[in-house]
Scaffold this motif. Structure first.
Motif, short mmCIF file in Angstrom:
data_model
loop_
_atom_site.label_atom_id
_atom_site.label_comp_id
_atom_site.label_asym_id
_atom_site.label_seq_id
_atom_site.Cartn_x
_atom_site.Cartn_y
_atom_site.Cartn_z
N ALA A 1 -15.73 -26.02 -34.80
CA ALA A 1 -14.32 -26.35 -34.52
C ALA A 1 -13.87 -25.73 -33.21
N ALA A 2 -14.30 -24.47 -32.95
CA ALA A 2 -13.93 -23.81 -31.70
C ALA A 2 -14.53 -24.52 -30.50
N LEU A 3 -15.77 -24.91 -30.59
CA LEU A 3 -16.42 -25.62 -29.48
C LEU A 3 -15.76 -26.97 -29.24
N THR A 4 -15.40 -27.64 -30.32
CA THR A 4 -14.72 -28.93 -30.18
C THR A 4 -13.38 -28.76 -29.48
N ALA A 5 -12.64 -27.69 -29.87
CA ALA A 5 -11.35 -27.42 -29.24
C ALA A 5 -11.50 -27.12 -27.75
N LEU A 6 -12.62 -26.52 -27.36
CA LEU A 6 -12.89 -26.21 -25.96
C LEU A 6 -13.59 -27.34 -25.22
N ASP A 7 -13.78 -28.48 -25.94
CA ASP A 7 -14.46 -29.65 -25.37
C ASP A 7 -15.87 -29.31 -24.91
N LEU A 8 -16.58 -28.55 -25.76
CA LEU A 8 -17.95 -28.16 -25.47
C LEU A 8 -18.90 -28.79 -26.49
N PRO A 9 -20.16 -29.03 -26.10
CA PRO A 9 -21.10 -29.67 -27.03
C PRO A 9 -21.38 -28.82 -28.28
N THR A 10 -21.60 -29.50 -29.41
CA THR A 10 -21.79 -28.80 -30.70
C THR A 10 -23.16 -29.06 -31.30
N ASP A 11 -24.12 -29.47 -30.47
CA ASP A 11 -25.44 -29.81 -31.01
C ASP A 11 -26.25 -28.58 -31.44
N ARG B 1 -26.30 -20.42 -24.30
CA ARG B 1 -26.65 -21.81 -23.97
C ARG B 1 -25.60 -22.48 -23.09
N LEU B 2 -24.34 -22.12 -23.32
CA LEU B 2 -23.26 -22.83 -22.66
C LEU B 2 -22.83 -22.21 -21.33
N ALA B 3 -23.31 -21.00 -21.03
CA ALA B 3 -22.84 -20.31 -19.83
C ALA B 3 -23.04 -21.13 -18.57
N GLY B 4 -24.22 -21.73 -18.41
CA GLY B 4 -24.50 -22.53 -17.24
C GLY B 4 -23.61 -23.75 -17.15
N GLU B 5 -23.37 -24.38 -18.29
CA GLU B 5 -22.54 -25.59 -18.31
C GLU B 5 -21.08 -25.27 -17.99
N VAL B 6 -20.60 -24.13 -18.53
CA VAL B 6 -19.22 -23.74 -18.30
C VAL B 6 -19.04 -23.15 -16.90
N GLY B 7 -20.08 -22.52 -16.40
CA GLY B 7 -19.98 -21.86 -15.10
C GLY B 7 -19.34 -20.50 -15.19
N ALA B 8 -19.59 -19.83 -16.30
CA ALA B 8 -19.04 -18.48 -16.50
C ALA B 8 -20.10 -17.62 -17.17
N ALA B 9 -19.90 -16.30 -17.09
CA ALA B 9 -20.86 -15.38 -17.71
C ALA B 9 -20.80 -15.52 -19.23
#
Length: 584
Positions: A15-25, A47-55
């Motif tokens: 739910a948190a990832l969906t709210a942040l518009d991030l992939p949930t796979d 996994r998501l750091a590179g996609e988000v562009g943050a540490a």
């Protein structure tokens, strides 16, 4: 409770990832680092750091901020440490754990509605079960128990090789040699009696001159041809040997215990025409070739270099041909088919699965798992040569050694008549056979085992007696508490020490351990859990007395935890086929 908590954590992260518009796979829910006292953590920020562009720590903080802790009664709070989002359990989690643990069926999962057939052991019926093959019935029986405890409708099969060359040799030898030509049987039982004929027959075939050997081979071939032709008289001749030996083997296996719902004879698929139908369909396939005087299947398109021979030049089928018919029968009658095989059958298993696909079967329903061998320090074993150690000998020796250990530990109680001779016999049998089973099932199946007495029967180490003693200790505490007038409660709120919470945490985790073992066909994870649980309980026992508790409410709750512990350890042992003694 752990499974429900894990599910709640997964839902919260998704739910948190969906709210942040991030992939949930991939939610990354896992055990937290050792220095984090949380129950579960999510490493998805890696996994998501590179996609988000943050540490990763920044991503973890953003995810944690979106977690709705009110979404589950079992999530108490959430925090972060570096890239991890950590989840902590609530008081309701501990309360429900204690209540669930006090149920006798604790750990059993809801029905899946799935029917599963487990085929295991299936040693050739030519003589007693020997130690080298003991891992199959122990591992196979544990797999079946795990699957049943995980909610499946399980049926166990022993697939009887009663149509192959070895059985034909056995039948010929039984009809050829006289009792006076043979040594005395090692035990007064049919399998020990008849194996002498099998060994004598093989000795003859290896040492006979060319004329006598050819005459014997002609008689053996006649038996095999008679089976293929469906001759009732030949089936009766073979059954006269096979059924007697199977009766003796069942007695040995029953001591483990490893019992079977069905003994399925491969001759069934010769007699009903299924094997012939498999041959007809394979001949008609694009993969069929006739080479070296035999019908074969070219399986190179499946990545297998070696062809599968499915019909000899004399029109007799092979074991695998009949096994194909058996598997198609399984697919028609069960939702899932599990087969336990020795590591030397890997190629055969790959060929079988590929050929089932050639025949048009969906092999998603097939699960095949492999085990390595059990050795003794004395060396190798062979039924055909009459060397090695039989399973009965191993069990007898284990019980004898267990009895010596039990008598040394219970000497005063035996002298004071607190324990009868029958009690000592019972404990020795439970401990001795439990030691053999645990030592075998506790190892990853693909790893070889050298069975060692001192390790297996060590009451203080990673062994069955160490785990079994926890159940006996629970029974003793409950008996003493009853004498003291203490009634158990399910009030987990007063169990707030580290030792008490650690015990409840392990009790909560047990159903998830069953789930993992069933999913992976790895009962050794239950054995590992049982040992770790024993360590956790022993810490609780040392630090959290029931009888000497300062507060009656604490004493009652601790007694409730002891009851839950008894159910947990009893069911964990039962799942791996080991008895839980009431006293030791």
């Amino acid at each position: 409770m752990f499974r429900a908590f894990r599910s709640a954590v997964e839902d919260a992260v998704e739910a948190a990832l969906t709210a942040l518009d991030l992939p949930t796979d991939d939610l990354g829910v896992e055990e937290p680092p050792e220095d984090v006292p949380a129950t579960l953590a999510s490493s998805v920020a890696f996994r998501l750091a590179g996609e988000v562009g943050a540490a990763p720590p920044s991503v973890a903080a953003d995810i944690a901020a979106e977690i709705d802790i009110d979404s589950s009664e079992y999530i108490e709070r959430v925090d972060t440490q570096g890239p991890y989002v950590n989840f902590y359990v609530s008081e309701a989690y501990y309360a429900d754990t204690l209540s669930a643990g006090r149920e006798a069926t604790h750990g059993a999962l809801p029905s899946t509605g799935k029917s599963v057939v487990v085929e295991h052991t299936s040693a050739n019926p030519t003589g007693p079960v020997h130690v080298g093959r003991a891992r199959n019935p122990i591992f196979g029986d544990a797999v079946a128990r795990v699957l049943e405890f995980a909610g499946n409708d399980v049926e166990t099969h022993y697939y009887v090789n009663d149509a192959g060359r070895q059985v034909a040799v056995f039948t010929w030898a039984y009809e050829t040699f006289e009792e006076s030509d043979l040594p005395e049987p090692e035990r007064d039982r049919a399998d020990y009696d008849l194996v002498r004929y099998y060994r004598r027959g093989n000795e003859f075939l290896e040492s006979a001159d060319e004329v006598d050997a050819e005459a014997a081979e002609a008689e053996i071939s006649e038996i095999m041809q008679g089976l293929e032709a469906g001759e009732e008289a030949t089936y009766d001749r073979v059954a006269a040997v096979v059924d007697q030996v199977l009766g003796g083997m069942r007695e040995s296996l029953g001591r483990l215990p490893a019992e079977f719902d069905r003994f399925v004879k491969e001759s069934k698929f010769l007699r009903n025409g299924d094997a012939d139908e498999v041959v007809r369909r394979l001949k008609a396939s694009d993969h069929a070739v006739y080479e070296e005087d035999a019908w074969q299947l070219d399986l190179s398109s499946f990545g297998l270099e070696k062809n599968l021979v499915f019909l000899r030049s004399d029109d007799t089928t092979l074991y695998t041909t009949r096994d194909l018919a058996y598997h198609e029968w399984k697919f028609a009658n069960y939702d899932e088919a599990v087969t336990i095989l020795g590591e030397d059958h890997k190629l055969q298993a790959e060929q079988l699965e590929a050929t089932l696909e050639v025949l048009g079967n969906d092999t998603e329903a097939l699960r095949q798992t492999f085990y390595s061998w059990v050795n003794l320090p004395e060396g190798g074993m062979s039924t055909r040569e009459g060397t090695g150690v039989d399973l009965d000998d191993l069990l007898d020796e284990s019980i004898r050694r267990a009895r010596e250990e039990v008598e040394s530990r219970l000497d005063s109680r035996i002298r004071d008549d607190e324990l009868t001779e029958d009690d000592v016999d019972r404990i020795a049998r439970q401990v001795g056979i439990g030691a053999v089973r645990y030592d075998i099932v506790s190892k990853q199946p693909t790893k070889g085992i050298t069975f060692e007495w001192d390790r297996a029967l060590d009451f203080e180490a990673q062994s069955a007696p160490y785990v079994q003693y926890v159940h006996a200790r629970c029974c003793g505490i409950e008996s003493e508490a009853a004498d003291a007038g203490i009634d158990a409660s399910a009030d987990a709120s007063v169990l707030d020490t580290d030792a008490e919470r650690a015990l409840l945490a392990d009790i909560a985790r047990f159903p998830a351990v069953i789930e993992q073992a069933a999913d992976d066909l790895e009962p050794h994870v239950v054995a590992t859990f049982a040992r770790e649980f024993a360590e956790t309980f022993n810490t609780f026992y040392r630090e959290c007395s029931v009888l000497n508790a300062d507060d009656p409410e604490v004493a009652a709750a601790r007694l409730g935890a002891v009851q839950a512990s008894r159910h947990t350890i009893a069911n964990a042992l039962d799942v791996i086929g080991i008895e839980a003694p009431d006293s030791m």
